[in-house]
Every structure is written in C-alpha cells, then in structure tokens.
Design a protein around this motif. Structure first.
Motif, PDB file in Angstrom:
ATOM      1  N   GLY A  51       2.568 -44.866  40.420  1.00  0.00           N
ATOM      2  CA  GLY A  51       3.964 -44.831  40.845  1.00  0.00           C
ATOM      3  C   GLY A  51       4.866 -45.636  39.928  1.00  0.00           C
ATOM      4  N   ILE A  52       4.495 -45.712  38.643  1.00  0.00           N
ATOM      5  CA  ILE A  52       5.264 -46.471  37.652  1.00  0.00           C
ATOM      6  C   ILE A  52       6.002 -45.487  36.762  1.00  0.00           C
ATOM      7  N   ASP A  53       7.308 -45.719  36.593  1.00  0.00           N
ATOM      8  CA  ASP A  53       8.103 -44.913  35.684  1.00  0.00           C
ATOM      9  C   ASP A  53       8.107 -45.557  34.306  1.00  0.00           C
ATOM     10  N   MET A  54       8.136 -44.728  33.287  1.00  0.00           N
ATOM     11  CA  MET A  54       8.212 -45.221  31.917  1.00  0.00           C
ATOM     12  C   MET A  54       9.567 -44.812  31.353  1.00  0.00           C
ATOM     13  N   GLN A  55      10.230 -45.747  30.708  1.00  0.00           N
ATOM     14  CA  GLN A  55      11.512 -45.464  30.089  1.00  0.00           C
ATOM     15  C   GLN A  55      11.397 -45.629  28.578  1.00  0.00           C
ATOM     16  N   LEU A  56      12.049 -44.741  27.877  1.00  0.00           N
ATOM     17  CA  LEU A  56      12.084 -44.815  26.432  1.00  0.00           C
ATOM     18  C   LEU A  56      13.486 -45.188  26.010  1.00  0.00           C
ATOM     19  N   LYS A  57      13.600 -45.959  24.945  1.00  0.00           N
ATOM     20  CA  LYS A  57      14.932 -46.283  24.444  1.00  0.00           C
ATOM     21  C   LYS A  57      14.902 -46.271  22.924  1.00  0.00           C
ATOM     22  N   VAL A  58      16.039 -45.966  22.351  1.00  0.00           N
ATOM     23  CA  VAL A  58      16.177 -45.921  20.923  1.00  0.00           C
ATOM     24  C   VAL A  58      16.242 -47.354  20.395  1.00  0.00           C
ATOM     25  N   ARG A  59      15.554 -47.608  19.283  1.00  0.00           N
ATOM     26  CA  ARG A  59      15.592 -48.949  18.688  1.00  0.00           C
ATOM     27  C   ARG A  59      16.732 -49.046  17.720  1.00  0.00           C
TER      28      ARG A  59
END
Length: 59
Positions: A51-59
């Motif tokens: 039940g863990i969401d993963m978020q991606l972000k631009v570096r």
C-alpha cells in the motif's frame, strides 16, 4: 519508511510477504537490503502489496 519496516509492521516474514506480493524471497531480501538494481515491475508489485505509493520527480 523502508520496505522491511512496512513488512515487519504488518507481521509478515520475508517468505510470507514475498508469496503475497508474487515475488521471490531472495528478490525481497535484496530489495530490503538496498540492491542498486532491481526489476521495476517487481518493485512495484511489492510496493502495491504494502500500500505504498511511489513518486517520481525530475532532478
């Protein structure tokens, strides 16, 4: 929160949780120990089962 902490907090052994998530115990162990390369599909299976969401972000 780490994968291991989340798994332990739910009371699962590595084998029990690996079976639940549909991955091998060895894969789960390597993921919990910070293996630098891991198959993203399997990582997502583990995170979804926890039940863990993963978020991606631009570096």
């Amino acid at each position: 929160m780490t994968v291991a902490n989340a798994r332990k907090g739910r009371g699962y052994s590595q084998q029990e949780f690996a079976d639940l998530a549909g991955v091998g115990r060895r894969f789960l162990s390597e993921l919990e120990n910070g293996k630098p390369t891991a198959e993203i599909g399997k990582v997502l299976q583990v995170l979804t089962a926890l039940g863990i969401d993963m978020q991606l972000k631009v570096r």
